[in-house]
Write a protein that holds these residues in place. Structure first.
Motif, PDB file in Angstrom:
ATOM      1  N   GLY A 198      33.572  12.001  28.062  1.00  0.00           N
ATOM      2  CA  GLY A 198      33.439  12.629  29.373  1.00  0.00           C
ATOM      3  C   GLY A 198      34.803  13.121  29.850  1.00  0.00           C
ATOM      4  N   ALA A 199      34.803  14.154  30.666  1.00  0.00           N
ATOM      5  CA  ALA A 199      36.062  14.786  31.084  1.00  0.00           C
ATOM      6  C   ALA A 199      36.862  13.910  32.035  1.00  0.00           C
ATOM      7  N   ASP A 200      36.176  13.211  32.963  1.00  0.00           N
ATOM      8  CA  ASP A 200      36.897  12.465  33.998  1.00  0.00           C
ATOM      9  C   ASP A 200      37.539  11.190  33.480  1.00  0.00           C
ATOM     10  N   ASN A 201      37.126  10.734  32.308  1.00  0.00           N
ATOM     11  CA  ASN A 201      37.677   9.515  31.745  1.00  0.00           C
ATOM     12  C   ASN A 201      37.959   9.718  30.249  1.00  0.00           C
ATOM     13  N   TRP A 202      38.504  10.838  29.948  1.00  0.00           N
ATOM     14  CA  TRP A 202      38.692  11.208  28.552  1.00  0.00           C
ATOM     15  C   TRP A 202      39.656  10.282  27.819  1.00  0.00           C
ATOM     16  N   TRP A 203      40.523   9.584  28.527  1.00  0.00           N
ATOM     17  CA  TRP A 203      41.521   8.691  27.935  1.00  0.00           C
ATOM     18  C   TRP A 203      41.001   7.260  27.790  1.00  0.00           C
ATOM     19  N   ASN A 204      39.700   7.008  27.961  1.00  0.00           N
ATOM     20  CA  ASN A 204      39.106   5.670  27.918  1.00  0.00           C
ATOM     21  C   ASN A 204      39.529   4.906  26.666  1.00  0.00           C
ATOM     22  N   ARG A 205      40.112   3.710  26.885  1.00  0.00           N
ATOM     23  CA  ARG A 205      40.634   2.846  25.821  1.00  0.00           C
ATOM     24  C   ARG A 205      41.694   3.549  24.981  1.00  0.00           C
ATOM     25  N   ASN A 206      42.285   4.556  25.550  1.00  0.00           N
ATOM     26  CA  ASN A 206      43.275   5.370  24.822  1.00  0.00           C
ATOM     27  C   ASN A 206      42.700   5.849  23.487  1.00  0.00           C
ATOM     28  N   ASN A 207      41.406   6.170  23.504  1.00  0.00           N
ATOM     29  CA  ASN A 207      40.720   6.576  22.280  1.00  0.00           C
ATOM     30  C   ASN A 207      39.757   7.725  22.628  1.00  0.00           C
ATOM     31  N   PRO A 208      40.268   8.909  22.862  1.00  0.00           N
ATOM     32  CA  PRO A 208      39.441  10.018  23.340  1.00  0.00           C
ATOM     33  C   PRO A 208      38.289  10.418  22.422  1.00  0.00           C
ATOM     34  N   LEU A 209      38.407  10.202  21.116  1.00  0.00           N
ATOM     35  CA  LEU A 209      37.351  10.608  20.185  1.00  0.00           C
ATOM     36  C   LEU A 209      36.558   9.409  19.651  1.00  0.00           C
ATOM     37  N   ASN A 210      36.786   8.227  20.235  1.00  0.00           N
ATOM     38  CA  ASN A 210      36.108   7.006  19.762  1.00  0.00           C
ATOM     39  C   ASN A 210      36.259   6.864  18.246  1.00  0.00           C
ATOM     40  N   ASN A 211      37.503   6.979  17.825  1.00  0.00           N
ATOM     41  CA  ASN A 211      37.854   6.906  16.411  1.00  0.00           C
ATOM     42  C   ASN A 211      37.949   5.453  15.989  1.00  0.00           C
ATOM     43  N   GLY A 212      37.327   5.129  14.858  1.00  0.00           N
ATOM     44  CA  GLY A 212      37.375   3.748  14.378  1.00  0.00           C
ATOM     45  C   GLY A 212      38.604   3.469  13.541  1.00  0.00           C
ATOM     46  N   GLU A 242      44.599  15.482  33.901  1.00  0.00           N
ATOM     47  CA  GLU A 242      45.755  14.673  33.506  1.00  0.00           C
ATOM     48  C   GLU A 242      45.369  13.194  33.446  1.00  0.00           C
ATOM     49  N   ALA A 243      45.870  12.502  32.420  1.00  0.00           N
ATOM     50  CA  ALA A 243      45.642  11.061  32.273  1.00  0.00           C
ATOM     51  C   ALA A 243      46.755  10.295  32.979  1.00  0.00           C
ATOM     52  N   PRO A 244      46.518   9.029  33.311  1.00  0.00           N
ATOM     53  CA  PRO A 244      47.574   8.210  33.916  1.00  0.00           C
ATOM     54  C   PRO A 244      48.778   8.092  32.984  1.00  0.00           C
ATOM     55  N   ALA A 245      49.959   7.946  33.568  1.00  0.00           N
ATOM     56  CA  ALA A 245      51.196   7.888  32.768  1.00  0.00           C
ATOM     57  C   ALA A 245      51.173   6.742  31.778  1.00  0.00           C
ATOM     58  N   GLU A 246      50.577   5.583  32.164  1.00  0.00           N
ATOM     59  CA  GLU A 246      50.576   4.435  31.263  1.00  0.00           C
ATOM     60  C   GLU A 246      49.728   4.682  30.007  1.00  0.00           C
ATOM     61  N   ALA A 247      48.750   5.587  30.105  1.00  0.00           N
ATOM     62  CA  ALA A 247      47.940   5.902  28.933  1.00  0.00           C
ATOM     63  C   ALA A 247      48.799   6.616  27.870  1.00  0.00           C
ATOM     64  N   TRP A 248      49.842   7.246  28.297  1.00  0.00           N
ATOM     65  CA  TRP A 248      50.762   7.920  27.384  1.00  0.00           C
ATOM     66  C   TRP A 248      51.932   7.015  26.989  1.00  0.00           C
ATOM     67  N   GLY A 249      51.951   5.786  27.469  1.00  0.00           N
ATOM     68  CA  GLY A 249      53.038   4.881  27.140  1.00  0.00           C
ATOM     69  C   GLY A 249      54.297   5.177  27.930  1.00  0.00           C
ATOM     70  N   ARG A 250      54.165   5.825  29.079  1.00  0.00           N
ATOM     71  CA  ARG A 250      55.335   6.147  29.898  1.00  0.00           C
ATOM     72  C   ARG A 250      55.497   5.138  31.025  1.00  0.00           C
TER      73      ARG A 250
END
Length: 248
Positions: free
Chosen positions: A150-164, A240-248
Motif C-alpha cells: 500500500g502507498a501510505d505504508n510502503w516502508w512497512n517492516r522496512n520491506n516494501p516488496l515483502n521479500n523473503g 516520504e518514509a520516516p527518517a528512521e526507516a532509512w537508518g538516519r
C-alpha cells in the motif's frame, strides 16, 4: 638647321647646283631615307601594340579588403598586404572529426536516501540491480510496491516488496534493518536466476506493462496478482518514509 649660302653667279647661264646643297645637308633624323623612316614607324607601332596587348592580358589585381584598408588607415598595419592574412589548405588535408561525447547522469545512494521517498527507493533497487533507471522501470516498481504494502505504508517492516531473501521470513513477512539493506536484497533476489523474465524486462526498461506481466507469471507471489486483476495501473503517489526507516 643651318644652310650654306652660295653666291649667286652673275652669269645667267650658270644656275646653282641643287645636288650640291643636298650633299651638304646634315645627316639627322629627317635625313634618313624614306624606307628607313617607314621601318622605324612600323617598329614603333608593333611595340605600342605589344604593350597594349600585354596590359589587356595581365590579370587584374583583386580589390583590397575594406577591413584591411581600414587597418592601414588607422596605422595598425603598414601595408594592405601586411594587414590581409590568407591560409592555403592542401587538397589532401583531412580535417579532424568532431568528437561527440555523451554523458549519463547517475543518482547516488546518498542522494536517494536524502530524498527518502518511495520513488527514491524504487530507483535504489534499480541501481543495485544494475538496471536502467528509466521512467518505465520506475513506474513498474512503484505499482509493484503499492500492490505489496500500500502507498501510505510502503516502508512497512522496512520491506516494501515483502521479500523473503535476507529478511528472516521465507514467506515475505521478515524485515530489514533499514530500507537501504532492503533495496540490496530485493535486487539480489531478482537477479538470482529465479526470475529471468522479470530480470530481462527490467534490462530492457521500455515497458512497465511488460515487466508487470513478467512478475505476474513468476513465483514471487502465490496469488500471481490475479494475473493482472489485482494490479492497478493508475498514477502513483510519491510519499516520504520516516527518517528512521532509512537508518538516519
Amino acid at each position: 638647321m643651318r644652310h650654306r649660302r652660295f653666291p649667286r653667279s652673275t652669269d645667267p647661264a650658270v644656275a646653282p647646283n641643287p645636288g650640291a646643297a643636298a650633299r651638304e645637308r646634315p645627316r639627322g633624323d629627317d635625313a634618313r631615307p624614306p624606307v628607313a623612316r617607314r621601318f622605324a614607324a612600323l617598329f614603333a607601332s608593333v611595340v605600342v601594340l605589344g604593350t597594349t596587348a600585354g596590359l589587356a592580358l595581365a590579370p587584374s589585381s583583386p580589390a583590397p579588403d575594406p577591413a584591411a584598408v581600414a587597418l592601414v588607415a588607422d596605422g595598425s598595419a603598414d601595408t594592405v598586404a601586411e594587414a590581409v592574412q590568407s591560409i592555403e589548405v592542401h587538397d589532401a588535408a583531412v580535417l579532424p572529426g568532431v568528437a561527440e561525447e555523451s554523458y549519463v547522469a547517475s543518482t547516488g545512494t546518498e542522494t536517494l536516501v536524502a530524498g527518502g521517498t518511495n520513488e527514491d527507493w524504487a530507483k535504489l533497487v534499480l541501481i543495485e540491480g544494475a538496471w536502467p533507471v528509466t521512467d518505465e522501470n520506475v513506474t513498474f516498481m512503484m505499482r509493484w510496491m503499492r500492490q505489496e504494502n500500500g502507498a501510505d505504508n510502503w516502508w512497512n517492516r522496512n520491506n516494501p516488496l515483502n521479500n523473503g531473501q535476507g529478511s528472516g521470513g521465507g514467506s515475505g513477512l521478515g524485515s530489514y534493518p533499514d530500507l537501504v539493506v532492503a533495496a540490496y536484497y530485493a535486487a539480489e533476489n531478482l537477479r538470482s536466476g529465479r526470475y529471468p523474465a522479470v530480470d530481462a524486462a527490467l534490462q530492457q526498461g521500455d515497458s512497465a506493462d511488460a515487466t508487470a506481466q513478467a512478475i505476474w507469471a513468476s513465483p514471487w507471489a502465490s496469488s500471481h496478482y490475479g494475473y493482472g486483476t489485482h494490479w492497478s495501473s493508475r498514477a502513483y503517489d510519491v510519499i516520504e518514509a520516516p527518517a528512521e526507516a532509512w537508518g538516519r
